[in-house]
Write a protein that holds these residues in place. Sequence first.
Motif, PDB file in Angstrom:
ATOM      1  N   ARG A 115       0.725  -0.984  -0.200  1.00  0.00           N
ATOM      2  CA  ARG A 115       0.069   0.141   0.012  1.00  0.00           C
ATOM      3  C   ARG A 115       0.861   1.209  -0.071  1.00  0.00           C
ATOM      4  N   TRP A 116       0.653   2.463  -0.795  1.00  0.00           N
ATOM      5  CA  TRP A 116       1.095   3.399  -0.710  1.00  0.00           C
ATOM      6  C   TRP A 116       1.436   4.164   0.778  1.00  0.00           C
ATOM      7  N   SER A 117       2.560   4.553   1.211  1.00  0.00           N
ATOM      8  CA  SER A 117       2.783   4.917   2.775  1.00  0.00           C
ATOM      9  C   SER A 117       2.444   6.352   2.556  1.00  0.00           C
ATOM     10  N   PRO A 118       2.031   6.512   3.767  1.00  0.00           N
ATOM     11  CA  PRO A 118       1.791   8.238   4.300  1.00  0.00           C
ATOM     12  C   PRO A 118       3.297   8.645   4.862  1.00  0.00           C
ATOM     13  N   SER A 119       3.880   7.651   4.910  1.00  0.00           N
ATOM     14  CA  SER A 119       5.496   8.474   5.372  1.00  0.00           C
ATOM     15  C   SER A 119       6.172   9.212   4.433  1.00  0.00           C
ATOM     16  N   ASP A 120       7.036   9.960   4.839  1.00  0.00           N
ATOM     17  CA  ASP A 120       7.836  10.753   3.799  1.00  0.00           C
ATOM     18  C   ASP A 120       9.189   9.894   3.649  1.00  0.00           C
ATOM     19  N   ASN A 121       9.650   9.014   4.351  1.00  0.00           N
ATOM     20  CA  ASN A 121      10.496   7.971   4.334  1.00  0.00           C
ATOM     21  C   ASN A 121      10.486   6.827   3.364  1.00  0.00           C
ATOM     22  N   ARG A 122       9.287   6.295   3.354  1.00  0.00           N
ATOM     23  CA  ARG A 122       9.385   5.106   2.175  1.00  0.00           C
ATOM     24  C   ARG A 122       8.146   5.382   1.199  1.00  0.00           C
ATOM     25  N   ILE A 123       8.019   4.449   0.361  1.00  0.00           N
ATOM     26  CA  ILE A 123       7.120   4.597  -0.799  1.00  0.00           C
ATOM     27  C   ILE A 123       5.871   3.774  -0.353  1.00  0.00           C
ATOM     28  N   PHE A 124       6.013   2.477  -0.036  1.00  0.00           N
ATOM     29  CA  PHE A 124       4.984   1.621   0.369  1.00  0.00           C
ATOM     30  C   PHE A 124       5.273   1.073   1.757  1.00  0.00           C
ATOM     31  N   ASP A 125       4.072   0.674   2.249  1.00  0.00           N
ATOM     32  CA  ASP A 125       3.882  -0.001   3.677  1.00  0.00           C
ATOM     33  C   ASP A 125       3.418  -1.432   3.094  1.00  0.00           C
ATOM     34  N   PHE A 126       3.667  -2.587   4.040  1.00  0.00           N
ATOM     35  CA  PHE A 126       3.356  -3.909   3.845  1.00  0.00           C
ATOM     36  C   PHE A 126       2.399  -4.263   4.903  1.00  0.00           C
ATOM     37  N   HIS A 127       1.248  -4.873   4.457  1.00  0.00           N
ATOM     38  CA  HIS A 127       0.386  -5.081   5.487  1.00  0.00           C
ATOM     39  C   HIS A 127      -0.279  -6.596   5.447  1.00  0.00           C
ATOM     40  N   VAL A 128      -0.478  -7.135   6.384  1.00  0.00           N
ATOM     41  CA  VAL A 128      -1.026  -8.843   6.594  1.00  0.00           C
ATOM     42  C   VAL A 128      -2.459  -8.617   6.811  1.00  0.00           C
ATOM     43  N   ARG A 129      -3.351  -9.216   5.912  1.00  0.00           N
ATOM     44  CA  ARG A 129      -4.714  -9.518   6.452  1.00  0.00           C
ATOM     45  C   ARG A 129      -5.202 -10.989   6.232  1.00  0.00           C
ATOM     46  N   GLU A 130      -6.366 -11.257   6.992  1.00  0.00           N
ATOM     47  CA  GLU A 130      -6.753 -12.656   6.801  1.00  0.00           C
ATOM     48  C   GLU A 130      -8.212 -12.698   6.359  1.00  0.00           C
ATOM     49  N   LEU A 131      -8.621 -13.516   5.168  1.00  0.00           N
ATOM     50  CA  LEU A 131     -10.054 -13.528   4.912  1.00  0.00           C
ATOM     51  C   LEU A 131     -10.528 -14.951   4.800  1.00  0.00           C
ATOM     52  N   PRO A 132     -11.559 -15.247   5.181  1.00  0.00           N
ATOM     53  CA  PRO A 132     -12.054 -16.558   5.311  1.00  0.00           C
ATOM     54  C   PRO A 132     -12.255 -17.398   3.889  1.00  0.00           C
ATOM     55  N   MET A 133     -12.421 -16.659   2.871  1.00  0.00           N
ATOM     56  CA  MET A 133     -12.643 -17.096   1.630  1.00  0.00           C
ATOM     57  C   MET A 133     -13.903 -18.052   1.460  1.00  0.00           C
ATOM     58  N   GLU A 134     -14.990 -17.281   2.057  1.00  0.00           N
ATOM     59  CA  GLU A 134     -16.304 -17.940   2.107  1.00  0.00           C
ATOM     60  C   GLU A 134     -17.148 -17.558   0.843  1.00  0.00           C
ATOM     61  N   GLU A 135     -16.711 -16.460   0.026  1.00  0.00           N
ATOM     62  CA  GLU A 135     -17.711 -16.025  -1.039  1.00  0.00           C
ATOM     63  C   GLU A 135     -16.561 -15.651  -2.186  1.00  0.00           C
ATOM     64  N   ILE A 136     -16.379 -16.415  -3.358  1.00  0.00           N
ATOM     65  CA  ILE A 136     -15.394 -16.084  -4.279  1.00  0.00           C
ATOM     66  C   ILE A 136     -16.443 -16.019  -5.493  1.00  0.00           C
ATOM     67  N   VAL A 137     -16.556 -14.773  -6.040  1.00  0.00           N
ATOM     68  CA  VAL A 137     -17.459 -14.548  -7.350  1.00  0.00           C
ATOM     69  C   VAL A 137     -16.675 -14.211  -8.647  1.00  0.00           C
ATOM     70  N   GLU A 138     -16.847 -14.568  -9.659  1.00  0.00           N
ATOM     71  CA  GLU A 138     -16.109 -14.070 -10.868  1.00  0.00           C
ATOM     72  C   GLU A 138     -16.907 -12.885 -11.501  1.00  0.00           C
ATOM     73  N   VAL A 139     -16.473 -11.690 -11.905  1.00  0.00           N
ATOM     74  CA  VAL A 139     -16.924 -10.429 -12.545  1.00  0.00           C
ATOM     75  C   VAL A 139     -16.385 -10.193 -13.553  1.00  0.00           C
TER      76      VAL A 139
END
Length: 446
Positions: A412-436
């Motif tokens: 993700r774009w970082s709000p910090s002036d010292n770096r361009i990106f930040d990295f984050h870890v998220r978890e999803l249950p993957m209960e609903e997968i739909v094609e669009v």
Amino acid sequence: MSRGSNWQTRILVLVAGLTALSIGAPEAAPRIGGTDAQAQSVFRDARGYTVRIRTRIEAPFGADKLGSFFGAGFLVDAERRWLLTNAHVVGESPSEVEVAFADGEFQPAKKIYVDSFTDVAVLQVEHIPTGRRPAILETRDEVAVGETVGAFGHPLGMHFTGTRGIVSNVTDQAGPDLLQIDATVDHGNSGGPVISLRSGRVIGIATAGFDTDKSDRMNFATPLKDVLRIIKLLKAGESPVPTLFEFTLLRNDQGSHTMEVGATSDPVRWPLQSGDRIESVEGVGEVQTYSKLVTALRGCRGSARLSVLRNGKSIALQIAPAMAEPVLERRGLGMDGALISSFLWDDGAVFVERQPLRVEFVMPGSAAEAQGLSPGDRIESIDGVGYASLEALRSALHARPEGKVARIVLRRWSPSDNRIFDFHVRELPMEEIVEVGPQAEEVAAR
């Protein structure tokens, strides 16, 4: 480097056709702002070929928004039942579109073609009311500054309304060539015709206006030169999708593109060098603006020849451009309320490159929102595996064990002036997968 990929965000305009349907108002007779007989005749004709458009988007890509919206359009081919409007009126995402002629009921419309660059869409309807004649389109290459024009549409819910003004300028500071007009363009005008009050011919498509009190007379319309090329190719059964420009063009101090090359990301397809100045396209002629280059290369499949000024000498270059991704073929995957797609990066200087998958949209109230996913997030990996394409991710999800929670690494774009990106870890249950996307089917709903 700009983070936006939409020329409308770069000009800081208010998209003048997408607003909630709750604004709706009863249909009114045209207002012409005067008693000039010629204007009366032009607006009377416009009432016959102009339509109301309403659109519903449930899975928005890119700059599109979730919800229901309305705008304008106009009939250009009665035999084929084709209408013209703005791409942003009907959306670049899968959407439900309906149109209504004056004194008529809404009917479904099919998107035949959508163009991100020119902000144009071609629609087809099932039925044209008896006696409706299409708009006559101006075929002149250039429109004179000072020409008296009328904008016709549905400003602020006042249906089938005309306003008057002049062409104030022709500008390309936003990217594509645009007509600057002082005829009022407001919510509901987008996609409607801008008409020469002298000839009665449509010279442009109302597109946008500045969203400030001091600039309410500065509005914009898409000229027809590139639009006519699109229509011609469609009628011939050829694809008008623009070529993929894998190089930069420098801008001048006013923000307009010059024809001087900054750099190229694919020197095999585009053997250009920094400092080259593109002069012409063989078989077409001179190209003085970015828009004219786009138009000149529409329909180019295989190769073309450019004349380029390099170190003071004109040389011929053989190019082999690829085709840009057709808007109507865009597909995505919905993962627990997050719409994921492959992303085509645009740094605002006619330079594009493929990036990993990204989050296009997050449904309010979804598991993805609860986990903090945001539009614009890049998908670095899922359970430690990186996916270079939507197809690879789709295949992996097909084979995924039911009930297994996914660990997703986001960039993700970082709000910090010292770096361009930040990295984050998220978890999803993957209960609903739909094609669009086109002919999409539900892959799984567990």
